[in-house]
Write an enzyme that holds these catalytic residues in place. Structure first.
Site, PDB file in Angstrom:
ATOM      1  N   LYS A 117       0.817  -1.215   0.000  1.00  0.00           N
ATOM      2  CA  LYS A 117       0.000   0.000   0.000  1.00  0.00           C
ATOM      3  C   LYS A 117       0.853   1.269   0.000  1.00  0.00           C
ATOM      4  O   LYS A 117       0.403   2.317  -0.437  1.00  0.00           O
ATOM      5  CB  LYS A 117      -0.977  -0.020   1.169  1.00  0.00           C
ATOM      6  CG  LYS A 117      -2.068  -1.078   0.946  1.00  0.00           C
ATOM      7  CD  LYS A 117      -3.163  -1.049   1.982  1.00  0.00           C
ATOM      8  CE  LYS A 117      -4.294  -1.986   1.613  1.00  0.00           C
ATOM      9  NZ  LYS A 117      -3.913  -3.425   1.704  1.00  0.00           N
TER      10      LYS A 117
HETATM   11  C1  LIG Z   1      -4.528  -4.490   1.122  1.00  0.00           C
HETATM   12  C2  LIG Z   1      -3.771  -5.745   0.983  1.00  0.00           C
HETATM   13  C3  LIG Z   1      -4.169  -6.757   0.070  1.00  0.00           C
HETATM   14  C4  LIG Z   1      -5.416  -6.650  -0.767  1.00  0.00           C
HETATM   15  O1  LIG Z   1      -5.338  -5.662  -1.764  1.00  0.00           O
HETATM   16  P1  LIG Z   1      -6.667  -5.174  -2.514  1.00  0.00           P
HETATM   17  O2  LIG Z   1      -6.215  -4.031  -3.339  1.00  0.00           O
HETATM   18  O3  LIG Z   1      -7.623  -4.771  -1.431  1.00  0.00           O
HETATM   19  O4  LIG Z   1      -7.187  -6.315  -3.314  1.00  0.00           O
HETATM   20  C5  LIG Z   1      -3.362  -7.872  -0.053  1.00  0.00           C
HETATM   21  N1  LIG Z   1      -2.264  -8.042   0.714  1.00  0.00           N
HETATM   22  C6  LIG Z   1      -1.860  -7.116   1.602  1.00  0.00           C
HETATM   23  C7  LIG Z   1      -0.654  -7.366   2.425  1.00  0.00           C
HETATM   24  C8  LIG Z   1      -2.598  -5.938   1.778  1.00  0.00           C
HETATM   25  O5  LIG Z   1      -2.206  -5.010   2.687  1.00  0.00           O
END
Ligand SMILES: *Cc1c(COP(=O)(O)O)cnc(C)c1O
Length: 479
Positions: A117
């Site tokens: 993120k």
């Molecule tokens: C947020 C997140 C996901 C999922 O991503 P999306 O964009 O919501 O599909 C997967 N793995 C980790 C470690 C995350 O923080």
């Protein structure tokens, strides 16, 4: 470039207008009115940009096709300020790690909070500061987190002018590492609020505040959740960078590459969809879910069925524990030939009335795999442990639980001659307990994160009551 709502009843807007907005006023999500197409010559040029000038300049090339209300020089400066080796750990920013012939991990988790993120949120922080400065405005970001989103937002917004973050989390329920990461931020503009309750209680408080329109306007309340188009756009870039790396090896095959994406709210894999619509030669887009298999069910059956809160329990890949996939509506909009009225009917009327909709009879659904490359699969706690053990045993590489879901499902879709890139969405240290369960030893702690649990903390504990958070915001926000 103008942006339209997936529900077809909102004014077209430019990038900076939707940057600070959440949902469109008609309840839909914003998408560009078309996807710019990249021809072979441009793809070749971008490869050279990535390999010579670097990731930041590649990001500028992609972003500038979608953002025409920020002067190009300013946008380039923001990209270069965001994507540095100092912040993301390597000059490649998103390097590939080869596991075996044709199978790679793409490291997206070497940013400040060790989860992917950061890739989007770090850019968002700079975009927010830029745009708020230009307008002489302030923004108070209110959010709820069970871990990765909140910490990525706080590290991106810390010290940014014009921005304050109020982040609620369920008291005592995040991993010790995640708590230490967030609560050790002492910046004046960052406010951690530990709510006595579960994640849903945090979300309910945020919703209650957002529904109080007068309060929302008075205190300039905004969000940074995954439906923000700027976040999705930032994520498109690393599909290009992953493609350039995977398509040059000896096992590169016919120039196409597949990606496997650990998925929850469908933001990450939707960015892959956008890259593919732009003309990036992606073969398969593998959506990998955990036990919360809303998306896998859709791609297998054509039925999109939202789960009840009571069916949403905590798994060992907790950042994918979702009851509905917030960004999925964007893909449905494209699947239905961008018919906003039909999307509105599905997501408002049918989901509202019966909790699901069924596209299995639709010709567009039957050809979705060929047309859009989407396939899917599901992974469980036992799969995760097995995949973590297997990967460590064979390659000496420790992967986190979400990445394990991605790798488990990727193996179901390997195809000779087409490289498969598994997106590494977090580092194992964030989910140490499950790694210990799998391997009998803790994961390594990256340099710079030693002793974090012992640092001074800034956190306010609060009962799950929306009036309390309103009072807190009123006291700490600039109106
Ligand atoms: C947020 C997140 C996901 C999922 O991503 P999306 O964009 O919501 O599909 C997967 N793995 C980790 C470690 C995350 O923080």
């Amino acid at each position: 470039m103008l942006y339209v709502s997936t529900r077809g009843h909102a004014d077209r807007k430019r990038f900076c207008e939707i940057l600070l907005e959440g949902l469109a006023p008609d309840g839909g999500l914003y998408l560009p009115e078309h996807y710019p197409r990249i021809d072979a010559a441009t793809l070749t040029r971008w490869r050279v940009v990535y390999e010579t000038a670097g990731y930041a300049d590649l990001a500028f090339e992609v972003l500038s096709l979608y953002i025409d209300d920020i002067p190009a020089d300013d946008l380039r400066v923001m990209c270069r300020k965001t994507y540095t080796a100092a912040v993301f750990g390597t000059p490649e920013i998103v390097p590939l790690k080869k596991l075996e012939a044709g199978l790679y991990l793409q490291a997206l988790s070497n940013g400040p909070t060790l989860a992917f993120k950061d890739m989007a949120m770090q850019l968002l922080g700079n975009l927010f500061e830029y745009e708020l400065g230009r307008r002489s405005e302030q923004l108070n970001i209110l959010g709820a987190t069970s871990g990765d989103t909140g910490s990525a937002a706080e590290y991106a917004m810390r010290g940014k002018k014009g921005v304050r973050v109020f982040m609620t989390s369920p008291n005592g329920r995040m991993s010790p590492f995640q708590q230490a990461q967030m609560f050790s931020l002492l910046d004046e503009n960052i406010h951690n609020i530990a709510v006595d309750g579960v994640f849903d209680d945090c979300q309910d408080m945020v919703k209650a505040v957002s529904n109080d329109l007068a309060f929302k306007r008075q205190y300039k309340i905004g969000t940074v959740n995954s439906i923000n188009w700027a976040r999705l756009l930032a994520q498109v870039v690393y599909y290009f960078a992953g493609y350039f790396q995977a398509s040059r090896g000896a096992d590169a095959g016919g120039g196409r590459v597949s990606f496997s994406v650990p998925s929850g709210n469908f933001g990450n894999v939707c960015a892959g969809h956008v890259a593919r619509m732009m003309g990036l030669p992606i073969d398969q887009l593998v959506g990998a879910t955990n036990e919360h298999d809303v998306l896998d069910e859709f791609f297998r059956t054509g039925v999109y069925r939202v789960r009840a809160g009571a069916d949403t329990h905590e798994t060992s890949s907790p950042s994918m524990d979702i009851s509905k996939a917030s960004n999925f509506e964007r893909f449905v909009f494209d699947l239905l030939g961008r018919d906003g009225q039909q999307v509105k009917d599905l997501f408002e009327r049918q989901l509202g009335a019966q909790g699901f909709f069924d596209l299995s009879a639709l010709p567009a659904f039957k050809t979705a795999r060929a047309q859009y490359g989407f396939v899917s699969g599901r992974s469980t706690h036992a799969d995760r442990l097995q995949t973590i053990r297997d990967t460590f045993g064979r390659f000496g590489v420790i992967i986190d639980t979400h990445t394990a879901d991605g790798l488990k499902v990727a193996r179901e879709y390997l195809s000779a001659g087409t490289p498969m890139v598994v997106l590494e969405t977090a580092l194992p240290i964030k989910f140490a307990a499950t790694i210990e369960e799998a391997l009998g030893r803790p994961p390594e702690r990256p340099p710079g994160f030693e002793g974090m649990e012992a640092l001074p903390r800034k956190v306010t504990v609060m009962a799950a009551d929306a009036s309390l958070i309103k009072a807190y915001i009123a006291q700490h926000a600039a109106a």
